[in-house]
Design a protein around this motif. Structure first.
Motif, short mmCIF file in Angstrom:
data_model
loop_
_atom_site.label_atom_id
_atom_site.label_comp_id
_atom_site.label_asym_id
_atom_site.label_seq_id
_atom_site.Cartn_x
_atom_site.Cartn_y
_atom_site.Cartn_z
N ASP A 91 0.93 -1.19 0.04
CA ASP A 91 -0.14 0.15 -0.16
C ASP A 91 0.90 1.18 -0.16
N LEU A 92 0.77 1.88 -1.07
CA LEU A 92 1.43 3.32 -1.03
C LEU A 92 0.62 4.42 -1.52
N THR A 93 -0.60 4.39 -1.31
CA THR A 93 -1.68 5.49 -1.32
C THR A 93 -1.07 6.53 -0.58
N GLY A 94 -1.53 7.73 -1.20
CA GLY A 94 -1.44 9.02 -0.51
C GLY A 94 0.16 9.44 -0.69
N ASN A 95 1.14 8.73 -1.54
CA ASN A 95 2.37 9.05 -1.99
C ASN A 95 2.48 9.78 -3.17
N GLU A 96 3.25 10.56 -3.62
CA GLU A 96 3.29 11.28 -4.94
C GLU A 96 3.68 10.28 -5.79
N CYS A 97 4.49 9.20 -5.63
CA CYS A 97 5.15 8.20 -6.47
C CYS A 97 3.93 7.60 -7.12
N THR A 98 2.57 7.61 -6.78
CA THR A 98 1.43 6.69 -7.34
C THR A 98 0.93 7.37 -8.48
N TRP A 99 1.22 9.01 -8.58
CA TRP A 99 0.78 9.57 -9.71
C TRP A 99 1.56 9.54 -10.88
N GLN A 100 2.60 8.83 -10.85
CA GLN A 100 3.59 8.81 -12.19
C GLN A 100 2.89 7.82 -12.90
N ASP A 101 3.17 8.28 -14.35
CA ASP A 101 2.79 7.15 -15.53
C ASP A 101 3.23 6.00 -15.46
N GLY A 102 2.40 4.94 -15.59
CA GLY A 102 2.83 3.49 -15.56
C GLY A 102 3.21 2.97 -13.98
N TYR A 103 2.89 3.77 -13.09
CA TYR A 103 3.18 3.48 -11.75
C TYR A 103 2.91 1.86 -11.52
N ARG A 104 1.51 1.62 -11.58
CA ARG A 104 0.88 0.29 -11.44
C ARG A 104 1.81 -0.87 -12.09
N ASP A 105 1.71 -0.72 -13.59
CA ASP A 105 2.33 -1.60 -14.12
C ASP A 105 3.84 -1.79 -14.01
N LEU A 106 4.60 -0.95 -13.39
CA LEU A 106 5.99 -0.83 -13.09
C LEU A 106 6.07 -1.77 -11.74
N VAL A 107 5.30 -1.44 -10.85
CA VAL A 107 5.24 -2.20 -9.58
C VAL A 107 4.84 -3.77 -9.47
#
Length: 204
Positions: A91-107
């Motif tokens: 869970d990384l909700t509430g962090n700016e890193c989650t707004w980056q393009d492709g964040y979910r696919d990368l993780v």
């Protein structure tokens, strides 16, 4: 289990002899850096939500970590190489890193065992069959793509573990309510005693 949430802690100090600890709660403190976790080699559950952490780091010393909560921190850029490959819940909700393009696919690409990211289940795509292999209809292929991987025996154990964690949280809440009630009753008794003293005849 170690519970040190809401204790105004600013850093994780060096500790020893904690091989038996499997759950560590450090949420809602003032921690700025993930460090000194090698003292917990068997840790499976780590909660660092609502702190001041800016980077994901120093987690490779936790080879059995399956659940990590870093929500509501100050992480702007996520380095997936710093995440243990054993993670199944992150869970990384509430962090700016989650707004980056492709964040979910990368993780998802970096964590092969991940089953849940930011409270959302992970959908695993089925690899296409080689020529000459078993054939599937289009509807069967769509069903395969929507299915989560069959939980293995270790994950079944993890699910039992999280049920135990939930029971621990509920028990802690009951203890807090009971303590608050006892403090309230003690305060009320003290006020009644003072009132009785003031009402005694001959008292100034």
């Amino acid at each position: 289990t170690i519970r040190l949430d809401r204790e105004n802690i600013s850093c994780i100090g060096k500790l020893q002899g904690l091989e038996g600890i499997h759950s560590l709660y450090l949420q809602q403190n003032r921690i700025e850096k993930i460090e000194n976790l090698e003292s917990f080699p068997n840790l499976r559950f780590l909660c660092l939500a609502r702190n001041r952490i800016q980077r994901v780091e120093n987690l490779q010393a936790l080879p059995q970590l399956s659940s990590l909560d870093l929500s509501r921190n100050l992480i702007q850029v996520l380095d997936t190489e710093e995440l243990p490959r054993s993670l199944r819940i992150l869970d990384l909700t509430g962090n700016e890193c989650t707004w980056q393009d492709g964040y979910r696919d990368l993780v998802v690409a970096a964590l092969p065992q991940l089953l849940q990211l930011d409270s959302q289940p992970i959908r695993k795509n089925t690899a296409p069959k080689a020529a000459g292999g078993a054939s599937f209809s289009s509807s069967e292929e769509e069903d395969e793509e929507d299915l989560l991987p069959e939980p293995s025996i270790p994950f079944t154990a993890d699910r039992d573990f999280f049920a135990d964690v939930q029971r621990e949280l509920e028990e802690r809440a009951r203890r807090r309510r009971r303590k608050s009630l006892e403090e309230h009753q003690a305060r009320l008794l003290e006020l009644l005693e003072r009132r009785a003293l003031l009402q005694r005849p001959g008292q100034d």
